[in-house]
Design an enzyme around this catalytic site. Structure first.
Site, mmCIF file in Angstrom:
data_model
loop_
_atom_site.group_PDB
_atom_site.id
_atom_site.type_symbol
_atom_site.label_atom_id
_atom_site.label_comp_id
_atom_site.label_asym_id
_atom_site.label_seq_id
_atom_site.Cartn_x
_atom_site.Cartn_y
_atom_site.Cartn_z
ATOM 1 N N LYS A 1 -10.247 9.947 -2.361
ATOM 2 C CA LYS A 1 -10.390 8.883 -3.038
ATOM 3 C C LYS A 1 -11.009 7.849 -1.954
ATOM 4 O O LYS A 1 -10.491 7.347 -0.659
ATOM 5 C CB LYS A 1 -9.097 8.192 -3.269
ATOM 6 N N ARG B 1 4.192 1.228 -6.531
ATOM 7 C CA ARG B 1 3.939 -0.204 -6.094
ATOM 8 C C ARG B 1 5.055 -0.776 -6.486
ATOM 9 O O ARG B 1 5.431 -1.985 -6.130
ATOM 10 C CB ARG B 1 2.558 -0.888 -6.214
ATOM 11 N N THR C 1 -0.489 5.435 -4.837
ATOM 12 C CA THR C 1 0.052 4.626 -3.497
ATOM 13 C C THR C 1 1.161 5.423 -3.028
ATOM 14 O O THR C 1 2.196 5.103 -2.528
ATOM 15 C CB THR C 1 0.402 3.014 -4.051
ATOM 16 N N GLU D 1 -2.845 7.392 -13.455
ATOM 17 C CA GLU D 1 -2.439 7.300 -12.087
ATOM 18 C C GLU D 1 -1.436 6.234 -12.006
ATOM 19 O O GLU D 1 -1.809 5.024 -12.266
ATOM 20 C CB GLU D 1 -3.573 7.177 -11.131
#
Length: 223
Positions: free
Chosen positions: A144, A60, A84, A56
């Site tokens: 998640k 960011r 994100t 993943e």
């Protein structure tokens, strides 16, 4: 049920199957924020050499989309997702970069709808039963849990297993070698996300052998 509803249900079922396959392959999913472009390939190679082949890549940093594109082009054997993801533009950018799955830290009505329209499977972030119900009403069954330890950890997941029997989770946030096995022992946990196997100091120093070893050791805890 209308034809459109039937098609949407079939698409969601296919996405759930894709996520199940991805998470079964992963077991432990490294959550990676790339600080330096030159780290993209050696970090991915070290993790993969240790057995972690589902990554993943968070958005960011300025290098997130670059990392996804480069890994998809140069490391096609890996499964690379975008994390994100906060809104529609970020989702669209991640898709364009070649992300094979999408992970969000939380859920909004707009983002959940965008996930339905996307061809890429999405793991919406949740921290409460209300979040789950927002996605559940749209057909989502895989989420998640973030931040997992702050949200109650394994106790919360056990409690959520009652009202949400068909839902499974990828908990992320505070997972480490000390609590990994407790999470993975739960029937509603399909994999976990974490970053302990590539300490930032090791990355900064280019200690790829140590990252490979830590990745292998993490997986050994599940054997």
């Amino acid at each position: 049920m209308t034809n459109n509803d039937t098609r949407q249900a079939a698409r969601m079922a296919d996405k759930i199957a894709q996520l199940d396959s991805i998470c079964a392959r992963a077991r432990i999913m490294p959550v990676i924020t790339i600080a330096r472009e030159e780290d993209i390939l050696p970090l991915a190679d070290a993790l993969a050499a240790g057995g972690l082949t589902v990554l993943e890549i968070t958005l960011r940093s300025a290098h997130g989309l670059t990392a996804i594109r480069r890994l998809r082009e140069q490391r096609p054997e890996l499964c690379v997702g975008a994390g994100t993801v906060l809104d529609r533009p970020m989702l669209a950018a991640a898709e364009q970069a070649g992300a094979q799955f999408i992970v969000t830290p939380g859920s909004t009505a707009e983002l959940l709808q965008a996930g339905l329209e996307s061809a890429v499977p999405m793991l919406p972030g949740t921290s409460s039963a209300s979040d789950i119900m927002l996605g559940y009403g749209l057909g989502y069954r895989r989420f998640k849990l973030f931040p997992a330890e702050v949200c109650g950890g394994t106790a919360a997941l056990k409690a959520l297993g009652g009202p949400f029997g068909g839902v499974r989770f990828c908990p992320t946030g505070g997972i480490n070698p000390d609590n990994l096995q407790g999470y993975m022992a739960l029937p509603n946990v399909m994999c976990v996300g974490g970053s302990w196997m590539f300490d930032s100091e090791w990355v900064n120093n280019g200690d790829w052998a140590r990252i490979q070893q830590a990745s292998a050791e993490a997986l050994q805890l599940l054997d």
